[in-house]
Design an enzyme around this catalytic site. Structure first.
Site, PDB file in Angstrom:
ATOM      1  N   ARG A   1       7.692   6.775  -3.747  1.00 43.84           N
ATOM      2  CA  ARG A   1       8.210   7.104  -2.521  1.00 43.84           C
ATOM      3  C   ARG A   1       7.539   6.522  -1.585  1.00 43.84           C
ATOM      4  O   ARG A   1       6.271   5.981  -1.702  1.00 43.84           O
ATOM      5  CB  ARG A   1       7.899   8.369  -2.705  1.00 43.84           C
ATOM      6  CG  ARG A   1       6.542   9.202  -2.507  1.00 43.84           C
ATOM      7  CD  ARG A   1       6.496  10.563  -2.580  1.00 43.84           C
ATOM      8  NE  ARG A   1       6.418  10.780  -4.103  1.00 43.84           N
ATOM      9  CZ  ARG A   1       5.354  10.732  -4.744  1.00 43.84           C
ATOM     10  NH1 ARG A   1       4.205  10.239  -4.169  1.00 43.84           N
ATOM     11  NH2 ARG A   1       5.470  10.792  -6.072  1.00 43.84           N
TER      12      ARG A   1
ATOM     13  N   SER B   1       0.837  -1.182  -0.176  1.00 46.12           N
ATOM     14  CA  SER B   1       0.029  -0.077   0.034  1.00 46.12           C
ATOM     15  C   SER B   1       0.687   1.473   0.071  1.00 46.12           C
ATOM     16  O   SER B   1       0.766   2.339   0.840  1.00 46.12           O
ATOM     17  CB  SER B   1      -0.920  -0.092   1.286  1.00 46.12           C
ATOM     18  OG  SER B   1      -1.732  -1.539   1.181  1.00 46.12           O
TER      19      SER B   1
ATOM     20  N   ASP C   1      -3.798  -1.340  -1.455  1.00 43.38           N
ATOM     21  CA  ASP C   1      -5.204  -1.581  -0.494  1.00 43.38           C
ATOM     22  C   ASP C   1      -6.559  -0.876  -0.996  1.00 43.38           C
ATOM     23  O   ASP C   1      -7.546  -1.658  -0.975  1.00 43.38           O
ATOM     24  CB  ASP C   1      -4.962  -1.160   1.040  1.00 43.38           C
ATOM     25  CG  ASP C   1      -4.435   0.267   1.030  1.00 43.38           C
ATOM     26  OD1 ASP C   1      -4.243   0.953  -0.061  1.00 43.38           O
ATOM     27  OD2 ASP C   1      -4.068   0.577   2.180  1.00 43.38           O
TER      28      ASP C   1
HETATM   29  C1  BGC Z   1      -0.305   5.063   0.346  1.00 40.56           C
HETATM   30  C2  BGC Z   1      -1.296   4.521  -0.706  1.00 40.56           C
HETATM   31  C3  BGC Z   1      -2.337   3.936   0.592  1.00 40.56           C
HETATM   32  C4  BGC Z   1      -2.705   4.612   1.409  1.00 40.56           C
HETATM   33  C5  BGC Z   1      -3.482   3.893   2.245  1.00 40.56           C
HETATM   34  C6  BGC Z   1      -0.891   5.961   1.254  1.00 40.56           C
HETATM   35  O1  BGC Z   1       0.195   6.730   2.241  1.00 40.56           O
HETATM   36  O2  BGC Z   1       0.651   6.026  -0.521  1.00 40.56           O
HETATM   37  O3  BGC Z   1      -0.647   3.525  -1.383  1.00 40.56           O
HETATM   38  O4  BGC Z   1      -3.309   3.141  -0.415  1.00 40.56           O
HETATM   39  O5  BGC Z   1      -1.669   5.147   2.218  1.00 40.56           O
HETATM   40  O6  BGC Z   1      -3.121   2.804   3.160  1.00 40.56           O
END
Ligand code: BGC
Length: 482
Positions: free
Chosen positions: A158, A143, A196
């Site tokens: 990142r 995620s 996610d």
């Molecule tokens: C991430 C996402 C993720 C979200 C929720 C963010 O910091 O960049 O990829 O879906 O958090 O978990």
């Protein structure tokens, strides 16, 4: 608040001016958001990554087979084995949780992949002792923002959410992960790297065909929705059938990184500056669970040092001075205090921060928690409204998950009220139930959702639809699909 003295009342008014987001501002943010979503899909790109995920279908409820799902969360690592039986929309799940050691988040890439592979190995050894396994297909919920040329590929753009592991950004995370598995001889084939939000959307759509968007309001904040390939100019060079669906991981946490519309307060500016990635995730830093407690803490530290008001007068505040010492659960507990005299809030301050607060101070603290929680819910609605506006959807279901959505008091209803204001729904709507656009608790995205995406991928490969599949041959060798 009749008993609040003028100096504190003035501060409450100041905080309201800073944190309240009126309807007009919500609309302005939403309109800018719509443009930014479109820009993210363009060849030039924008600050919202809008990553195509190569998840190219909704489930029809008849997916079958056995899959592994791995969720690399902030606090836990979860491994699941999911069986999708013949019955429509059903699933069986077994799962194990492993703690994600805090040191791993700032350790080396090798340690990270090694630890994850060890957990998977343990899981397989425990649940499949003495079995001669062919490679089990795995949906890996990773995620973080990753660009994917294939579904079994992902270059980390990142780290977010406080992770800071050197040598991973800018690289495909799949090869080192697979190498760690191979070193240990773990019989697993990574079939899909999943965000996610995409998992949440797909898991929710498994049982609800009205589901169009998946959102996470947890430690981080983000959404995914289903786009048509023909509306993704940055994929035009691939000559995909324009009517094919493509799930887009928006990575909307990066919305307004250039600070054009979001009403940032001086506290938001400090959060950003002191974070491991200043200048990134501007929207997320105002909404996500990781930051809500910290915003609150920064305001209180500021008020304590403010000569115009006296808060915690004469008390030292060493515990309050510790960055990230308060989490969103702390704010939730304050907002949930049922007592007129805010006794639970007083106890919390005493127990957690060794601070004694007067009744007017408690009133201010409660209002501050409300302001921060309400702002988060209202801003999050701008993202949902923007996707719906962009797609011209006047009604749909949105599947949402994450600790803030599930546990933060009033988050759902505050978000629904904001959607009503943004979209000019008639009176009686905006309560969260039976609204035209309804944000509902989602199914388990990083378990069932990731398994379903693995299943959908294998189904596609079996039909010879190999767009976005790196090695279809290898995929065909794992799992059983229909
Ligand atoms: C991430 C996402 C993720 C979200 C929720 C963010 O910091 O960049 O990829 O879906 O958090 O978990």
């Amino acid at each position: 608040m009749a008993d609040v003295p003028k100096d504190l009342m003035d501060q409450i008014t100041r905080l309201e001016e800073l944190f309240v987001v009126p309807t007009e501002k919500l609309k302005e943010i939403t309109d800018h958001f719509v443009n930014e979503l479109t820009k993210g899909l363009s060849v030039e790109g924008g600050s919202i990554p809008m990553n195509p995920t190569w998840c190219m279908a909704f489930p029809d409820g008849y997916e079958t087979g056995t899959y592994l799902a791995l969720d690399m969360g902030g606090t836990n690592l979860r491994v699941c084995e999911i069986t999708l039986p013949e019955e429509k929309g059903e699933f069986d799940i077994i799962q194990s949780k492993y703690r994600m050691p805090e040191e791993l988040k700032t350790g080396t890439a090798e340690e990270l992949w090694g630890y994850i592979a060890d957990c998977l190995q343990q899981f397989i050894e425990y649940h499949h002792e003495d079995e001669d396994l062919q490679a089990l297909p795995l949906g890996f919920t990773f995620s973080y923002p990753a660009t994917q040329e294939f579904i079994d590929h992902g270059v980390l753009q990142r780290w977010t959410k406080g992770f800071d592991i050197e040598g991973v950004e800018g690289h495909d995370v799949v090869p080192p992960f697979e190498a760690a598995l191979a070193e240990r001889g773990v019989p697993i084939k990574l079939t899909a790297l999943v965000n996610d939000t995409t998992g949440t959307m797909i898991a929710s759509a498994y049982t609800d065909p009205e589901m169009k968007i998946g959102c996470i309001f947890g430690t981080g904040c983000n959404a995914a929705y289903m786009e048509e390939c023909g509306s993704i100019p940055k994929l035009a060079h691939m000559n995909l059938d324009p009517s094919l669906p493509m799930a887009i991981n928006c990575e909307w946490g990066a919305f307004d990184n250039e600070h054009k519309v979001l009403p940032r307060t001086p506290y938001d500016i400090i959060i950003d500056k002191e974070s491991p990635r200043p200048g990134q995730q501007a929207f997320e830093k105002m909404i996500a669970g990781l930051y809500l407690g910290e915003i609150f803490r920064l305001v209180l530290v500021d008020l304590h040092g403010n000569p115009d008001c006296k808060i915690f007068d004469g008390q030292e505040i060493p515990k309050l001075k510790k960055a990230y010492s308060l989490d969103a659960g702390f704010l939730s507990a304050i907002e949930e205090d049922p007592f007129e005299n805010l006794q639970e809030t007083a106890d919390l301050l005493q127990n957690k921060l060794s601070l004694v607060a007067t009744k007017p101070e408690l009133e201010l603290i409660r209002r501050l928690a409300e302001l921060i929680g309400t702002r988060a819910a209202r801003l999050s609605a701008c993202g949902v409204a923007a996707i719906c506006k962009k797609k011209g959807w006047s009604s749909c279901h949105v599947g949402a998950d994450g600790s803030v959505f599930n546990k933060y008091p009033h988050f759902k209803v505050r978000g629904a009220q904001a959607l009503k204001e943004i979209l000019d729904w008639p009176a009686g709507k905006g309560k969260g139930r039976n609204d035209p656009i309804e944000v509902l608790p989602a199914e388990d995205g990083s378990g069932v959702g990731a398994a379903l995406i693995a299943a959908l991928t294998l189904k596609r490969v079996a039909k010879g639809q190999n767009a976005g599949i790196r090695d279809p041959e290898a995929m065909l060798k794992c799992g059983v699909t229909k």
